[in-house]
Design an enzyme around this catalytic site. Structure first.
Site, PDB file in Angstrom:
ATOM      1  N   CYS A   2       0.758  -1.078   0.091  1.00 19.45           N
ATOM      2  CA  CYS A   2       0.114  -0.080   0.177  1.00 19.45           C
ATOM      3  C   CYS A   2       0.941   1.235   0.040  1.00 19.45           C
ATOM      4  CB  CYS A   2      -1.025   0.314   1.118  1.00 19.45           C
ATOM      5  SG  CYS A   2      -2.158  -1.189   1.134  1.00 19.45           S
ATOM      6  N   ARG A  37       4.114  -0.115  -4.641  1.00 19.25           N
ATOM      7  CA  ARG A  37       3.619  -0.444  -3.419  1.00 19.25           C
ATOM      8  C   ARG A  37       2.496  -1.358  -3.186  1.00 19.25           C
ATOM      9  NH1 ARG A  37       7.036   1.879   0.408  1.00 19.25           N
ATOM     10  NH2 ARG A  37       5.518   0.968   2.186  1.00 19.25           N
ATOM     11  N   TRP A  85      -2.715  -2.839  -1.720  1.00 14.41           N
ATOM     12  CA  TRP A  85      -2.335  -4.315  -1.925  1.00 14.41           C
ATOM     13  C   TRP A  85      -3.370  -5.061  -0.990  1.00 14.41           C
ATOM     14  CZ3 TRP A  85      -0.643  -8.241   1.011  1.00 14.41           C
ATOM     15  CH2 TRP A  85       0.111  -9.560   0.142  1.00 14.41           C
ATOM     16  N   ASN A 111      -2.338   1.742   5.602  1.00 11.65           N
ATOM     17  CA  ASN A 111      -1.358   0.729   5.198  1.00 11.65           C
ATOM     18  C   ASN A 111      -0.992  -0.037   6.577  1.00 11.65           C
ATOM     19  OD1 ASN A 111       0.583  -0.874   4.348  1.00 11.65           O
ATOM     20  ND2 ASN A 111       2.242   0.873   4.478  1.00 11.65           N
ATOM     21  N   GLY A 112      -1.231  -1.488   6.426  1.00 11.30           N
ATOM     22  CA  GLY A 112      -0.789  -2.343   7.479  1.00 11.30           C
ATOM     23  C   GLY A 112      -2.226  -3.273   7.690  1.00 11.30           C
ATOM     24  N   GLU A 494      18.344 -16.879  -7.744  1.00 10.60           N
ATOM     25  CA  GLU A 494      17.801 -15.432  -8.112  1.00 10.60           C
ATOM     26  C   GLU A 494      17.494 -15.208  -9.356  1.00 10.60           C
ATOM     27  OE1 GLU A 494      17.033 -12.840  -6.715  1.00 10.60           O
ATOM     28  OE2 GLU A 494      17.282 -11.127  -8.043  1.00 10.60           O
ATOM     29  N   LYS A 498      13.590 -14.389 -10.509  1.00  8.32           N
ATOM     30  CA  LYS A 498      13.073 -13.328 -11.318  1.00  8.32           C
ATOM     31  C   LYS A 498      11.959 -13.741 -12.319  1.00  8.32           C
ATOM     32  CE  LYS A 498      13.969 -10.607  -9.603  1.00  8.32           C
ATOM     33  NZ  LYS A 498      15.129 -10.293  -8.368  1.00  8.32           N
ATOM     34  N   GLU A 501       8.837 -14.485 -11.041  1.00  7.25           N
ATOM     35  CA  GLU A 501       7.819 -13.420 -10.291  1.00  7.25           C
ATOM     36  C   GLU A 501       7.465 -12.498 -11.559  1.00  7.25           C
ATOM     37  OE1 GLU A 501       9.574 -10.529  -7.473  1.00  7.25           O
ATOM     38  OE2 GLU A 501      11.621 -10.991  -8.429  1.00  7.25           O
ATOM     39  N   HIS A 517      20.904 -35.995  -6.746  1.00  5.08           N
ATOM     40  CA  HIS A 517      20.073 -36.358  -5.702  1.00  5.08           C
ATOM     41  C   HIS A 517      18.655 -35.968  -5.949  1.00  5.08           C
ATOM     42  CE1 HIS A 517      23.990 -36.836  -3.570  1.00  5.08           C
ATOM     43  NE2 HIS A 517      24.451 -35.513  -4.018  1.00  5.08           N
ATOM     44  N   LYS A 620       5.780  -4.228  -4.000  1.00  2.69           N
ATOM     45  CA  LYS A 620       7.215  -4.098  -3.790  1.00  2.69           C
ATOM     46  C   LYS A 620       7.930  -3.935  -2.148  1.00  2.69           C
ATOM     47  CE  LYS A 620      11.254  -2.494  -5.070  1.00  2.69           C
ATOM     48  NZ  LYS A 620      12.220  -3.698  -5.798  1.00  2.69           N
TER      49      LYS A 620
HETATM   50  C1  F6R Z   1      12.155 -10.077  -5.692  1.00  2.00           C
HETATM   51  C2  F6R Z   1      11.995  -9.057  -4.614  1.00  2.00           C
HETATM   52  C3  F6R Z   1      11.954  -9.523  -3.148  1.00  2.00           C
HETATM   53  C4  F6R Z   1      12.563  -8.587  -1.942  1.00  2.00           C
HETATM   54  C5  F6R Z   1      12.049  -9.082  -0.724  1.00  2.00           C
HETATM   55  C6  F6R Z   1      12.853  -8.514   0.345  1.00  2.00           C
HETATM   56  O1  F6R Z   1      12.560  -9.338  -6.938  1.00  2.00           O
HETATM   57  O2  F6R Z   1      12.253  -7.926  -4.977  1.00  2.00           O
HETATM   58  O3  F6R Z   1      12.167 -10.888  -2.896  1.00  2.00           O
HETATM   59  O4  F6R Z   1      14.136  -8.722  -2.382  1.00  2.00           O
HETATM   60  O5  F6R Z   1      10.733  -8.914  -0.401  1.00  2.00           O
HETATM   61  O6  F6R Z   1      12.614  -6.701  -0.051  1.00  2.00           O
HETATM   62  P1  F6R Z   1      13.391  -5.804   1.006  1.00  2.00           P
HETATM   63  O7  F6R Z   1      14.897  -6.116   0.448  1.00  2.00           O
HETATM   64  O8  F6R Z   1      12.864  -4.696   0.718  1.00  2.00           O
HETATM   65  O9  F6R Z   1      13.707  -6.365   2.337  1.00  2.00           O
END
Ligand code: F6R
Length: 625
Positions: A2, A37, A85, A111-112, A494, A498, A501, A517, A620
């Site tokens: 949010c 967000r 969100w 937010n929350g 990673e 990517k 997501e 394994h 985010k």
């Molecule tokens: C993936 C991504 C998330 C963040 C995770 C932690 O691309 O962005 O996996 O890395 O939510 O977020 P931060 O770094 O803001 O604590």
């Protein structure tokens, strides 16, 4: 999760020509910037002619804008906005914020999560209150309206209701009776004040008002702020005056724009050389010696550390995994990496000799914040490595080291990842220097390698078209596997994350040694497998083992895409495609090998026509547990 924004400007004097911008302009611009967000629904409320006028709509901010165009809102110098969100209740118009109660006079955005909302709701229902949404926010709004009727002061009412709320929240309220102010509160959810001239702002983060001011103020937990055009006043929940912490935003509004790229993710991939360079900047004294002054942590304490635990989530946790190899190698301190949400519930062995390193781009990830608190309660010292000034995690940590990646807007993290690795490397080298594990010339040799990385990352980016062509060919794959060993393992994880997501493609990352394994059973004719090949100039056994892994999957029909350094010809005969990265020592390789994987995911998502920056179901900044 949010995004929240608020604006209070000065009323035009009688006869004055209209202002160049009104609350709606500021709030909508803020929402567009904060949309990363959360983007399930959006809404705004303005106060004009002693009335609250509002619009809200399921969908992205653009849907809200269309709604406002069809049914315009009045000019006003006071407004709040929200991009959601969803937590309580699906993304519908009714559940969108603001929630407007008290006969249309009070509007609230939130937010929350208010954890005791159902108990509070029952109380209000028993008093005859009807609810039109499924949200905890409407309950908070109704309770605030009740407290306002009782106390006749919106700030006092906000303090009173916050005492009753359990959970985490940022709340912004306006009331038609007091059309000159926004009253806001925060507990474990982000909120910063923006200070302008004759106008003031509120935002979940500074990008909510970066077009208007760079002067910002952090607020502590359980504080309430009353913001007018003339200033702001912060109190604790008992009404005692409280101080905010002013800071100046270091980046400008341009940094949060796409700059001609198709997506923020694409732009942020291209920002990476600068993100690493800026994170290295200012960390050396005039003799070139590494000095992390901003840490402000006693060196004797760093010498006493006997264990390091890196806590983080998602991509940040993978940066932590990369860091572990380096820190253990340089400092000889046992280092664990743990997902923050698991750490907290595991009863970890932590004491005053444990150094906890909390990695977070946003500095607001609730799981990481809670783990930080848990670690500190057990007596550990916490160093936060964060990208966002004024955020909760560095505020609560014992010491902080900032990454200087600039604002990361795309939901999928890219430049923050490389900046996090860079910062953890600086920390590892600093520890090794302070503890005497490495001689100055050894530290300098690694730093010299690190300083070359931005240029090398640029070389990888310059070849992005090859990777994009590969993405075009592979867009119809139903699953992609990623293999790596040593530091290549977190890079594989990673790469898979990517792809999941943003391209919604099934992807898995494995330690290459784990293949036999179990996971090798997944490999069938045509299965794309990315393999991160370590440098042949490093430990030979590492390279030759990975070459064997490439052969093993290739023999079972896999289409192998090998990321290998220039000059590594040993991989050629087993690779269907080779993506070349510049030569670099093993520990530096993640900073290069990750880049093609980011480009690949971004390109696959683009080819498939997905919204690269705002993938479904995600937000985010994960500010709820
Ligand atoms: C993936 C991504 C998330 C963040 C995770 C932690 O691309 O962005 O996996 O890395 O939510 O977020 P931060 O770094 O803001 O604590």
């Amino acid at each position: 999760m949010c995004g929240i924004v608020g604006f209070v400007g000065t009323q035009p004097a009688p006869g004055e020509v209209a202002r160049s911008y009104f609350a709606l302009d500021v709030v909508l611009e803020g929402l567009r910037r904060l949309e990363y967000r959360g983007y399930d629904s959006a809404g705004v409320a303005v106060v004009a002619d002693e009335q609250v006028a509002f619009r809200k709509k399921a969908g992205k901010v653009a849907m809200l804008e269309a709604e406002i165009e069809a049914a315009p809102l009045p000019d006003s110098v006071l407004g709040i906005g929200h991009t959601r969100w969803a937590t309580h209740g699906g993304p519908t118009d009714a559940n969108a914020h603001p929630h407007v109660v008290d006969g249309g006079k009070l509007a609230l955005v939130h937010n929350g999560i208010i954890e005791n909302f159902s108990e509070l709701k029952s109380e209000l229902v028993a008093k005859g209150h009807n609810f039109v949404s499924e949200t905890d926010t409407e309950v908070a709004a109704a309770l605030l309206a009740e407290a306002y009727r009782e106390l006749g002061d919106l700030s006092a009412a906000m303090r009173a209701v916050c005492k009753r709320f359990e959970g985490t929240f940022t709340l912004l309220a306006v009331h038609a009776d007091v059309p000159d102010r926004i009253v806001a509160a925060r507990r474990d959810s982000p909120l910063v004040i923006g200070v302008g001239e004759g106008e003031n702002f509120l935002g979940s983060d500074v990008s909510g008002f970066i077009d208007y001011t760079k002067q910002a103020v952090e607020m502590a937990n359980d504080n309430v702020v009353t913001v007018t055009a003339a200033g702001y006043e912060i109190t604790d929940l008992d009404g005692n005056p409280a101080e905010g912490k002013p800071f100046t935003v270091e980046w400008d509004a341009q940094a949060a724009k796409k700059d001609g790229f198709d997506s923020f993710m694409d732009k942020e991939i291209h920002d990476q050389p600068a993100a690493i360079r800026d994170t290295l900047l200012g960390r050396f004294d005039e003799n070139g010696k590494l000095t992390l002054d901003e840490l402000r942590i006693d060196e004797s304490l760093l010498r006493s550390v006997d264990k390091i635990i890196v806590i983080a989530c998602g991509t940040a946790a993978y940066a932590g995994q990369v860091a572990r190899y380096a820190i253990e190698h340089w400092c000889r301190i046992p280092t664990e990496v743990e997902l923050a949400h698991e750490f907290r519930y595991r009863d970890p062995i932590v004491n005053e000799k444990t150094l906890v390193v909390a990695l977070s781009q946003s500095g607001e990830t609730m799981d990481t914040l809670m783990a930080v608190r848990h670690a500190r309660e057990q007596g550990a010292k916490v160093i936060a490595i964060c990208n966002t000034n004024g955020s909760s995690i560095p505020r609560e940590a014992d010491a902080s080291l900032y990454t200087h990646a600039g604002p990361e807007i795309a939901v999928a993290s890219t430049k923050a990842f490389l900046a996090q690795i860079t910062a953890t490397y600086l920390l590892g080298l600093y520890l090794a220097q302070v503890r005497g594990n490495m001689f100055a010339d050894e530290v300098n040799a690694v730093l010299a390698e690190l300083r070359q990385i931005p240029e090398k990352v640029q070389q990888v980016i310059d070849r992005e078209d090859e990777v994009k062509a590969l993405a075009e060919n592979m867009k119809d794959a139903s699953s992609v596997l990623f293999l790596g060993r040593h530091v290549g393992f977190p890079v594989a994880l990673e790469g898979a994350l990517k792809l999941k997501e943003i391209a919604y493609l099934h992807a898995e990352g494995f330690a290459a040694g784990e293949l036999k394994h179990g996971p090798i059973a997944l490999v069938e004719e045509g299965q794309p497998v990315f393999i991160i090949a370590p440098s042949p100039r490093g430990r030979d056994s590492l390279h030759s083992k990975v070459v064997s892994n490439i052969q093993e999957v290739r023999a079972r029909g896999a289409v192998t895409i090998v990321i290998a350094e220039e000059g590594d010809t040993a991989v050629n005969q087993y690779a269907n495609h080779v993506i070349r990265v510049p030569q670099a020592p093993t520990l530096m390789q993640p900073l290069l090998a990750t880049v093609p994987l980011q480009v690949f995911a971004c390109a696959v998502a683009t080819v498939k026509g997905y919204d690269v920056d705002q993938p479904r179901n995600l937000a985010k900044s994960v500010t709820v547990e």
